[in-house]
Design a protein around this motif. Sequence first.
Motif, PDB file in Angstrom:
ATOM      1  N   GLY A 168       0.740  -1.379  -0.361  1.00 58.26           N
ATOM      2  CA  GLY A 168       0.015  -0.081  -0.104  1.00 58.26           C
ATOM      3  C   GLY A 168       0.844   1.187   0.578  1.00 58.26           C
ATOM      4  O   GLY A 168       0.875   2.033  -0.891  1.00 58.26           O
ATOM      5  N   THR A 169       1.490   1.133   0.773  1.00 59.64           N
ATOM      6  CA  THR A 169       2.720   2.120   0.962  1.00 59.64           C
ATOM      7  C   THR A 169       3.714   2.612  -0.851  1.00 59.64           C
ATOM      8  O   THR A 169       4.124   3.539  -0.841  1.00 59.64           O
ATOM      9  CB  THR A 169       3.461   2.327   2.057  1.00 59.64           C
ATOM     10  OG1 THR A 169       2.503   2.199   3.573  1.00 59.64           O
ATOM     11  CG2 THR A 169       4.915   3.242   2.628  1.00 59.64           C
ATOM     12  N   PHE A 170       4.133   1.495  -1.060  1.00 60.81           N
ATOM     13  CA  PHE A 170       4.197   1.334  -2.164  1.00 60.81           C
ATOM     14  C   PHE A 170       3.851   2.390  -3.472  1.00 60.81           C
ATOM     15  O   PHE A 170       3.840   2.984  -4.320  1.00 60.81           O
ATOM     16  CB  PHE A 170       4.917   0.307  -2.606  1.00 60.81           C
ATOM     17  CG  PHE A 170       5.775  -0.034  -4.228  1.00 60.81           C
ATOM     18  CD1 PHE A 170       6.820   0.752  -4.018  1.00 60.81           C
ATOM     19  CD2 PHE A 170       5.174  -0.348  -5.337  1.00 60.81           C
ATOM     20  CE1 PHE A 170       7.296   0.148  -5.162  1.00 60.81           C
ATOM     21  CE2 PHE A 170       5.662  -0.462  -6.606  1.00 60.81           C
ATOM     22  CZ  PHE A 170       7.116   0.536  -6.944  1.00 60.81           C
ATOM     23  N   SER A 171       2.428   2.025  -3.130  1.00 64.05           N
ATOM     24  CA  SER A 171       1.653   2.407  -4.427  1.00 64.05           C
ATOM     25  C   SER A 171       1.135   3.740  -3.945  1.00 64.05           C
ATOM     26  O   SER A 171       0.997   4.781  -5.246  1.00 64.05           O
ATOM     27  CB  SER A 171      -0.048   1.514  -4.659  1.00 64.05           C
ATOM     28  OG  SER A 171      -1.063   1.791  -2.856  1.00 64.05           O
ATOM     29  N   LEU A 172       1.332   4.276  -2.771  1.00 65.80           N
ATOM     30  CA  LEU A 172       0.996   6.090  -2.662  1.00 65.80           C
ATOM     31  C   LEU A 172       2.378   6.310  -2.691  1.00 65.80           C
ATOM     32  O   LEU A 172       1.600   8.051  -2.928  1.00 65.80           O
ATOM     33  CB  LEU A 172       0.603   5.676  -1.730  1.00 65.80           C
ATOM     34  CG  LEU A 172      -0.727   5.609  -0.376  1.00 65.80           C
ATOM     35  CD1 LEU A 172      -0.828   4.971   0.980  1.00 65.80           C
ATOM     36  CD2 LEU A 172      -2.038   6.075  -1.312  1.00 65.80           C
ATOM     37  N   ILE A 173       3.794   6.523  -3.012  1.00 67.82           N
ATOM     38  CA  ILE A 173       4.577   7.108  -3.592  1.00 67.82           C
ATOM     39  C   ILE A 173       5.201   6.994  -4.028  1.00 67.82           C
ATOM     40  O   ILE A 173       5.273   7.145  -5.113  1.00 67.82           O
ATOM     41  CB  ILE A 173       5.792   6.419  -2.181  1.00 67.82           C
ATOM     42  CG1 ILE A 173       6.247   5.147  -2.288  1.00 67.82           C
ATOM     43  CG2 ILE A 173       5.721   6.932  -0.787  1.00 67.82           C
ATOM     44  CD1 ILE A 173       7.420   4.528  -1.394  1.00 67.82           C
ATOM     45  N   MET A 174       4.828   5.956  -5.343  1.00 64.78           N
ATOM     46  CA  MET A 174       4.920   6.142  -6.825  1.00 64.78           C
ATOM     47  C   MET A 174       4.956   6.747  -7.202  1.00 64.78           C
ATOM     48  O   MET A 174       6.144   7.243  -8.389  1.00 64.78           O
ATOM     49  CB  MET A 174       4.036   4.690  -7.287  1.00 64.78           C
ATOM     50  CG  MET A 174       4.728   3.009  -7.229  1.00 64.78           C
ATOM     51  SD  MET A 174       6.540   3.749  -7.386  1.00 64.78           S
ATOM     52  CE  MET A 174       6.949   3.116  -9.148  1.00 64.78           C
ATOM     53  N   GLU A 175       3.765   7.572  -8.263  1.00 60.63           N
ATOM     54  CA  GLU A 175       3.316   8.825  -8.203  1.00 60.63           C
ATOM     55  C   GLU A 175       4.067  10.181  -7.765  1.00 60.63           C
ATOM     56  O   GLU A 175       4.396  10.785  -8.626  1.00 60.63           O
ATOM     57  CB  GLU A 175       1.332   8.974  -8.282  1.00 60.63           C
ATOM     58  CG  GLU A 175       1.084  10.190  -8.683  1.00 60.63           C
ATOM     59  CD  GLU A 175       0.205  10.295  -8.824  1.00 60.63           C
ATOM     60  OE1 GLU A 175      -0.634  11.457  -8.998  1.00 60.63           O
ATOM     61  OE2 GLU A 175      -0.913  10.076  -7.602  1.00 60.63           O
ATOM     62  N   PRO A 176       4.226  10.251  -6.402  1.00 59.27           N
ATOM     63  CA  PRO A 176       5.033  11.055  -6.414  1.00 59.27           C
ATOM     64  C   PRO A 176       6.659  11.755  -6.834  1.00 59.27           C
ATOM     65  O   PRO A 176       7.577  12.595  -7.117  1.00 59.27           O
ATOM     66  CB  PRO A 176       5.245  12.021  -5.196  1.00 59.27           C
ATOM     67  CG  PRO A 176       3.984  10.771  -4.301  1.00 59.27           C
ATOM     68  CD  PRO A 176       3.056  10.280  -5.549  1.00 59.27           C
ATOM     69  N   ALA A 177       6.810   9.846  -6.665  1.00 59.06           N
ATOM     70  CA  ALA A 177       8.353   9.629  -6.253  1.00 59.06           C
ATOM     71  C   ALA A 177       8.577   9.962  -8.035  1.00 59.06           C
ATOM     72  O   ALA A 177       9.653  10.211  -8.557  1.00 59.06           O
ATOM     73  CB  ALA A 177       8.162   8.108  -6.219  1.00 59.06           C
ATOM     74  N   SER A 178       7.325   8.905  -8.978  1.00 54.83           N
ATOM     75  CA  SER A 178       7.702   8.920 -10.582  1.00 54.83           C
ATOM     76  C   SER A 178       8.018  10.607 -11.365  1.00 54.83           C
ATOM     77  O   SER A 178       8.554  10.963 -12.155  1.00 54.83           O
ATOM     78  CB  SER A 178       6.476   8.553 -11.619  1.00 54.83           C
ATOM     79  OG  SER A 178       7.232   6.928 -10.636  1.00 54.83           O
ATOM     80  N   TRP A 179       6.749  11.516 -10.282  1.00 57.51           N
ATOM     81  CA  TRP A 179       6.690  12.895 -10.536  1.00 57.51           C
ATOM     82  C   TRP A 179       8.171  13.628 -10.513  1.00 57.51           C
ATOM     83  O   TRP A 179       8.562  13.622 -11.035  1.00 57.51           O
ATOM     84  CB  TRP A 179       5.524  13.898  -9.900  1.00 57.51           C
ATOM     85  CG  TRP A 179       5.524  15.089  -9.681  1.00 57.51           C
ATOM     86  CD1 TRP A 179       5.005  15.390 -11.009  1.00 57.51           C
ATOM     87  CD2 TRP A 179       5.994  15.590  -9.206  1.00 57.51           C
ATOM     88  NE1 TRP A 179       5.112  17.116 -11.165  1.00 57.51           N
ATOM     89  CE2 TRP A 179       5.697  17.377  -9.574  1.00 57.51           C
ATOM     90  CE3 TRP A 179       6.270  15.706  -8.075  1.00 57.51           C
ATOM     91  CZ2 TRP A 179       5.740  18.301  -9.355  1.00 57.51           C
ATOM     92  CZ3 TRP A 179       6.831  16.877  -7.173  1.00 57.51           C
ATOM     93  CH2 TRP A 179       6.375  18.866  -8.196  1.00 57.51           C
TER      94      TRP A 179
END
Length: 154
Positions: free
Chosen positions: A86-97
Amino acid sequence: MPHLVVPHTVRLAFALWMLAIATAILEVGTRLAVDPRGPLDAVLNSGAELTIRLSAFALLAVLATLMMRGSNIARHALTLLYGGLGTFSLIMEPASWLIGGGNVLAFATKADPVTWIITGSRIAHIAAVLGAVYFGYSGQAGAYFVHRRAKIAG
């Protein structure tokens, strides 16, 4: 055998899991409320997403309740499913950005109140999850789950 008192750290972990659900609902609700199609159309056109999210929230609540009752399996499931995936899925978008050249200062200066609500709820959600995992394993939590297993087996 005497009744085992739920340690403060486990109660705190439970409260943080509930906070994680509340902040996730705030984020989704805010996003749906300001959708250009209107809130009703946004909800009607988000059926699959909302079903998945509500199912995830319900499972989290059940697992957190079982954890409070001494289920070590539930504690580990919470850690793996929500603390990990769950945490991985939440940080993927901002990390990719960020990796793609996103500018935090520009974002902060251009963000409107709705964006701040969504961003703040996401940050609070991640903090609640990480805190819940931490407190689920700290202090007297380990001893509580060992004693609960012994009580069930004994």
